[in-house]
Motif scaffolding. Sequence first.
Motif, PDB file in Angstrom:
ATOM      1  N   LEU A  58       0.865  -1.174   0.000  1.00  0.00           N
ATOM      2  CA  LEU A  58       0.000   0.000   0.000  1.00  0.00           C
ATOM      3  C   LEU A  58       0.905   1.228   0.000  1.00  0.00           C
ATOM      4  N   ALA A  59       0.859   2.001  -1.065  1.00  0.00           N
ATOM      5  CA  ALA A  59       1.768   3.144  -1.216  1.00  0.00           C
ATOM      6  C   ALA A  59       0.993   4.448  -1.163  1.00  0.00           C
ATOM      7  N   SER A  60       1.539   5.430  -0.434  1.00  0.00           N
ATOM      8  CA  SER A  60       0.853   6.701  -0.274  1.00  0.00           C
ATOM      9  C   SER A  60       1.848   7.854  -0.278  1.00  0.00           C
ATOM     10  N   PHE A  61       1.307   9.053  -0.053  1.00  0.00           N
ATOM     11  CA  PHE A  61       2.084  10.285  -0.108  1.00  0.00           C
ATOM     12  C   PHE A  61       2.942  10.475   1.137  1.00  0.00           C
ATOM     13  N   GLY A  62       2.383  10.131   2.282  1.00  0.00           N
ATOM     14  CA  GLY A  62       3.086  10.324   3.548  1.00  0.00           C
ATOM     15  C   GLY A  62       2.818  11.696   4.136  1.00  0.00           C
ATOM     16  N   GLY A  63       3.133  11.841   5.416  1.00  0.00           N
ATOM     17  CA  GLY A  63       2.933  13.122   6.082  1.00  0.00           C
ATOM     18  C   GLY A  63       3.640  13.155   7.419  1.00  0.00           C
ATOM     19  N   PRO A  64       3.886  14.365   7.959  1.00  0.00           N
ATOM     20  CA  PRO A  64       4.617  14.497   9.223  1.00  0.00           C
ATOM     21  C   PRO A  64       3.828  13.939  10.403  1.00  0.00           C
ATOM     22  N   GLU A  65       4.566  13.519  11.421  1.00  0.00           N
ATOM     23  CA  GLU A  65       3.958  12.949  12.630  1.00  0.00           C
ATOM     24  C   GLU A  65       4.156  13.845  13.839  1.00  0.00           C
ATOM     25  N   LEU A  85      -2.581 -12.996   2.482  1.00  0.00           N
ATOM     26  CA  LEU A  85      -1.728 -12.093   1.715  1.00  0.00           C
ATOM     27  C   LEU A  85      -1.399 -10.886   2.596  1.00  0.00           C
ATOM     28  N   PRO A  86      -0.163 -10.777   3.085  1.00  0.00           N
ATOM     29  CA  PRO A  86       0.180  -9.663   3.971  1.00  0.00           C
ATOM     30  C   PRO A  86       0.211  -8.327   3.236  1.00  0.00           C
ATOM     31  N   ILE A  87      -0.120  -7.259   3.966  1.00  0.00           N
ATOM     32  CA  ILE A  87      -0.081  -5.913   3.412  1.00  0.00           C
ATOM     33  C   ILE A  87       0.998  -5.109   4.122  1.00  0.00           C
ATOM     34  N   TYR A  88       1.864  -4.488   3.342  1.00  0.00           N
ATOM     35  CA  TYR A  88       2.899  -3.585   3.856  1.00  0.00           C
ATOM     36  C   TYR A  88       2.520  -2.164   3.433  1.00  0.00           C
ATOM     37  N   TRP A  89       3.096  -1.186   4.123  1.00  0.00           N
ATOM     38  CA  TRP A  89       2.774   0.206   3.850  1.00  0.00           C
ATOM     39  C   TRP A  89       4.070   0.992   3.636  1.00  0.00           C
ATOM     40  N   GLY A  90       4.125   1.755   2.547  1.00  0.00           N
ATOM     41  CA  GLY A  90       5.301   2.582   2.269  1.00  0.00           C
ATOM     42  C   GLY A  90       4.889   3.915   1.678  1.00  0.00           C
ATOM     43  N   ASN A  91       5.627   4.984   2.033  1.00  0.00           N
ATOM     44  CA  ASN A  91       5.294   6.339   1.598  1.00  0.00           C
ATOM     45  C   ASN A  91       6.342   6.933   0.669  1.00  0.00           C
ATOM     46  N   ARG A  92       5.905   7.952  -0.054  1.00  0.00           N
ATOM     47  CA  ARG A  92       6.784   8.686  -0.945  1.00  0.00           C
ATOM     48  C   ARG A  92       7.649   9.696  -0.189  1.00  0.00           C
ATOM     49  N   ASN A  93       7.059  10.372   0.810  1.00  0.00           N
ATOM     50  CA  ASN A  93       7.725  11.535   1.394  1.00  0.00           C
ATOM     51  C   ASN A  93       8.003  11.465   2.892  1.00  0.00           C
ATOM     52  N   TRP A  94       7.547  10.416   3.580  1.00  0.00           N
ATOM     53  CA  TRP A  94       7.840  10.305   5.007  1.00  0.00           C
ATOM     54  C   TRP A  94       7.749   8.863   5.452  1.00  0.00           C
ATOM     55  N   HIS A  95       8.227   8.615   6.637  1.00  0.00           N
ATOM     56  CA  HIS A  95       8.272   7.260   7.190  1.00  0.00           C
ATOM     57  C   HIS A  95       6.861   6.667   7.296  1.00  0.00           C
TER      58      HIS A  95
END
Length: 401
Positions: free
Chosen positions: A27-34, A95-105
């Motif tokens: 699952l790929a997304s934009f990402g954002g600050p925490e 089927l496992p789901i992983y998560w990764g972002n373009r701009n942040w952790h």
Amino acid sequence: MTQSFDPRTGYDEHGRMEPKAYDAILLASFGGPEGQDDVIPFLRNVTGGRGIPDERLEEVAVHYRKNGGVSPINAQNRALKAALEAELAARGIDLPIYWGNRNWHPFVNDTLEQMAADGHRKVLLMGTGAYAGYSACRQYREDLGMGLRATNLEGVVEVDKLRQFFDTPAFVTPFVDGLRTSLATVREQLAAAGKAEGRIKIVFVTHSIPMSDANAAGPEAIRATLDENLYTTQHRAVANYILANVEEAAGLEHSLVYQSRSGAPHTPWLEPDINDALEEDAAAGVDGVVVVPIGFISDHMEVLWDLDTEAKDTCAELGLAFDRVSTPGTHQAFVSGLIDLVEERLAGADGKALRGGRCSVVEGGPWFDVCRPGCCEKAALDGTLRPTIGAVDSEVGVPQA
């Protein structure tokens, strides 16, 4: 008719991919600050290579600063991931789901390395953009193309991409449900203000993009058949489907507008801006608006700030009744429909897809599993094209000879 896949490539002449025994989803997304300390580093990532000074970034940072430095997109992606996992489990799909972002952790590259370390070799990428276009599709394919090379996983991990889903019941059903609810809300507001017969307009809104990106969206063979850019065409098609399926909207005016413009003032972007359009609507005698954010899958910062803050404030100043339709988020139809798309691509024990057909209800779909040559091209700052996965002309993420 029997579908014929090229044994060398695994896809057919229509861009449909042969079902595979994928062993993980990304699952790929934009990402954002925490948090507050993350905001400027995050914005540097977003604008990487453009030389924008931190002083200018702080002008954008105010949106995050007022929310404690936290972007809501992260919690929304965690919630979507959990909902997708629950739907897979309910269907008996391991089927496992992983998560990764373009701009942040968590960054995509880190997630790729974790997937490889966990033994996964055939990955299906689920991007969080619904439409064709550079930011919504190709940039995700670039993220994975560059990521596989940067992590030395090229030739080790094979990555394909799920098709764009603007045309699916998964995406449009939540908006149909939401429009009914919001129309009732605006009518109640008008009645309370003594304007029971007030004039209502439905305002569909999406993210503005540079005209150059809009004009490059999709493959040339499709662009050549259209009277306007594909990005706008697909949004209009979604709006038309929603209107046709909401009886309460019959006879009401509607429009497609844009939000979140950025970049140099001299660079042409899609218009009109929603706030400019609202002023024109009020001047034309509109009494209330329902805003439908069809460009987005969740209520992230640009929705909360540009619509729930700025557009809502504009309506208050203009005396317009206002309600905003929710984005799909974790609506059951959205979650279930995304897993339907996975089942279109996932091979069962017999080698056939778990779900036959390619569900599509909006004009212009279904989109390609494997993008056409040159689709949504955008050169890097040095004038070169970045490596991609998931296209006819991709050299990364594909099976190795």
